[in-house]
Write an enzyme that holds these catalytic residues in place. Structure first.
Site, PDB file in Angstrom:
ATOM      1  N   GLY A 150       0.809  -1.211   0.000  1.00  0.00           N
ATOM      2  CA  GLY A 150       0.000   0.000   0.000  1.00  0.00           C
ATOM      3  C   GLY A 150       0.840   1.257   0.000  1.00  0.00           C
ATOM      4  CD  GLU A 180       1.719 -10.107  -0.084  1.00  0.00           C
ATOM      5  OE1 GLU A 180       0.651  -9.531  -0.415  1.00  0.00           O
ATOM      6  OE2 GLU A 180       1.744 -11.259   0.356  1.00  0.00           O
ATOM      7  N   PRO A 181       4.776  -5.184  -2.319  1.00  0.00           N
ATOM      8  CG  PRO A 181       6.852  -4.234  -2.788  1.00  0.00           C
ATOM      9  CD  PRO A 181       6.197  -5.337  -1.997  1.00  0.00           C
ATOM     10  N   GLY A 182       3.273  -3.723  -5.183  1.00  0.00           N
ATOM     11  CA  GLY A 182       3.048  -3.850  -6.619  1.00  0.00           C
ATOM     12  C   GLY A 182       3.231  -2.495  -7.262  1.00  0.00           C
ATOM     13  CE1 TYR A 208     -10.071   0.997  -8.246  1.00  0.00           C
ATOM     14  CE2 TYR A 208      -8.156   1.122  -9.680  1.00  0.00           C
ATOM     15  CZ  TYR A 208      -9.065   0.372  -8.966  1.00  0.00           C
ATOM     16  OH  TYR A 208      -8.968  -0.993  -8.958  1.00  0.00           O
ATOM     17  CB  CYS A 227     -18.631   4.601 -28.078  1.00  0.00           C
ATOM     18  SG  CYS A 227     -20.281   5.327 -28.270  1.00  0.00           S
ATOM     19  CE1 TYR A 283      -3.071  -3.788  -9.508  1.00  0.00           C
ATOM     20  CE2 TYR A 283      -1.928  -1.835  -8.725  1.00  0.00           C
ATOM     21  CZ  TYR A 283      -2.294  -3.149  -8.562  1.00  0.00           C
ATOM     22  OH  TYR A 283      -1.882  -3.840  -7.455  1.00  0.00           O
TER      23      TYR A 283
END
Length: 410
Positions: free
Chosen positions: A227, A268-270, A311, A337, A365
């Protein structure tokens, strides 16, 4: 992406040259930035036996995964497909931890057959796991700590109404299942969401984990998730990973002394690892002035980068074709569209049709959440490594989109 002699460049290669060589829309990743982010985390948590597990769902290109492994990180996957890509990228089964949510038990069984580390996040699956494996295959437990954290409710995963994890208030039920079936619990895990800026949140998570850890004598690791927030625009508050690392490792080491032996500290970083490495290059198709708004319509949309619409995420936008021109206010939109605004009321150097725009912080992402909506093909991907731009995914074609369709007589 850096401004070098008035030209936007990645490792010294002008973004315009990359766009000209590979076309647009195009995802471009800076390998050096990925390596530096992993190094930053290892330094921040150097006070403990740290194990960085990259959250693969952020970006799963096999060349990116190979780069991450080369830089000394393990990997966390949430699907069997991610696990197989990780294995193809060279990760050993013991370097992979599988933490699915809401999957059929057969996926857990396959994960075990592959030799993966397994984290379980609901009581039903823990019960089935215990009945099948008893003490023959250790597992981890993902707990829900009932902590609200993160920059957006949609990406907050540790509050009381989240689908993720077993509620910490159900710890007695966990212990009953573990005792009944003699399950070996090798790790405890929490992940409360994304974009957490307060060190105190991680310390609260630690309190939750430490409060129950003594009930599990066979632990190997405690996993604090991630996070860690990165900056999307100037002035953004970010996670001070050095402060988090210093404070968390201090209390972690104190806990290990109390526990009676050293454990591994996992994160656990992404997004933290890949977000800032990525740039989405797009072309301005039209500049459309209305009485109230001037739109720039580009050759991409929410089918390639959904985060702004899903988001309300902010991505800084730069006109790399005309960086020295006077600024004007534009709303940058896609060609889907559907309402697909990348950025409203943005000050950009004057945009002309055909200019190349760069959407920054698009490594996490972006491609991994892309789609073929409107039957549009997904973009190519390029990695800049050792001063060279290399294609790591070909651009999709209409033939790719049609490949799995079956035409019948109607």
């Amino acid at each position: 992406m850096d401004l070098l002699n008035g030209t936007y460049s990645i490792q010294g290669i002008p973004a315009l040259d990359i766009a000209k060589q590979f076309g647009t829309p195009l995802y471009v990743y800076d390998a050096d930035k990925i390596g530096q982010q992993i190094k930053n985390l290892k330094n921040a948590f150097s006070g403990a036996d740290v194990n960085v597990k990259y959250a693969a769902k952020a970006l799963t290109n096999i060349s990116i995964l190979k780069l991450i492994r080369k830089n000394g990180a393990g990997i966390e996957v949430v699907s069997l497909q991610e696990a197989h890509i990780a294995l193809k990228a060279g990760f050993t089964p013991t370097e992979i931890v599988f933490t699915p949510s809401g999957v059929d038990f057969s996926e857990i069984v396959e994960g075990v057959s592959l030799g993966l580390g397994i984290n379980l996040d609901n009581l039903s699956v823990l019960q089935k796991f215990g009945e099948k494996y008893k003490n023959t295959y250790p597992c981890g437990i993902r707990l829900n700590p009932h902590i609200m954290a993160g920059g957006n409710l949609k990406i907050s995963t540790g509050h009381s109404n989240s689908k993720f994890g077993i509620s910490v208030q159900q710890i007695d039920l966990i212990k009953d299942i573990v005792k009944t079936h003699d399950v070996k619990i090798r790790g405890l895990h929490v992940h409360t969401g994304s974009e957490i800026t307060e060190t105190d949140v991680f310390l609260k998570m630690a309190d939750v984990l430490f409060s129950v850890a003594n009930d599990f004598p066979d632990l190997k690791f405690i996993d604090f998730g991630s996070g860690f927030k990165v900056a999307y625009k100037e002035g953004d508050k970010v996670t001070n990973v050095n402060d988090v690392g210093a404070q968390l490792t201090k209390i972690f080491n104190e806990f290990c002394q109390h526990y009676g032996r050293k454990l591994e500290l996992w994160v656990e970083p992404g997004k933290y690892i890949v977000s800032e490495s990525g740039t989405l290059l797009v072309q301005a198709n039209v500049v459309k002035a209305t009485p109230t708004v001037t739109f720039v319509g580009v050759n991409s949309g929410l089918n390639h980068l959904i985060r702004p619409m899903m988001y309300e995420a902010y991505h800084h936008i730069v006109n790399v074709s005309n960086p020295a021109a006077p600024e004007k206010v534009y709303t940058v939109v896609g060609y889907i569209c559907e309402t697909d605004t990348f950025g409203a009321d943005r000050k950009l150097s004057e945009v002309r049709e055909g200019d190349i725009l760069a959407l920054k912080n698009a490594g996490a992402y972006g491609f991994s959440m892309s789609s073929n909506y409107n039957s549009r093909p997904r973009p190519a991907e390029v990695m800049v490594i050792n001063g060279q731009a290399k294609l790591i995914r070909e651009r999709e074609t209409l033939e790719d989109i049609m490949k799995r369709q079956i035409e019948i007589d109607v």
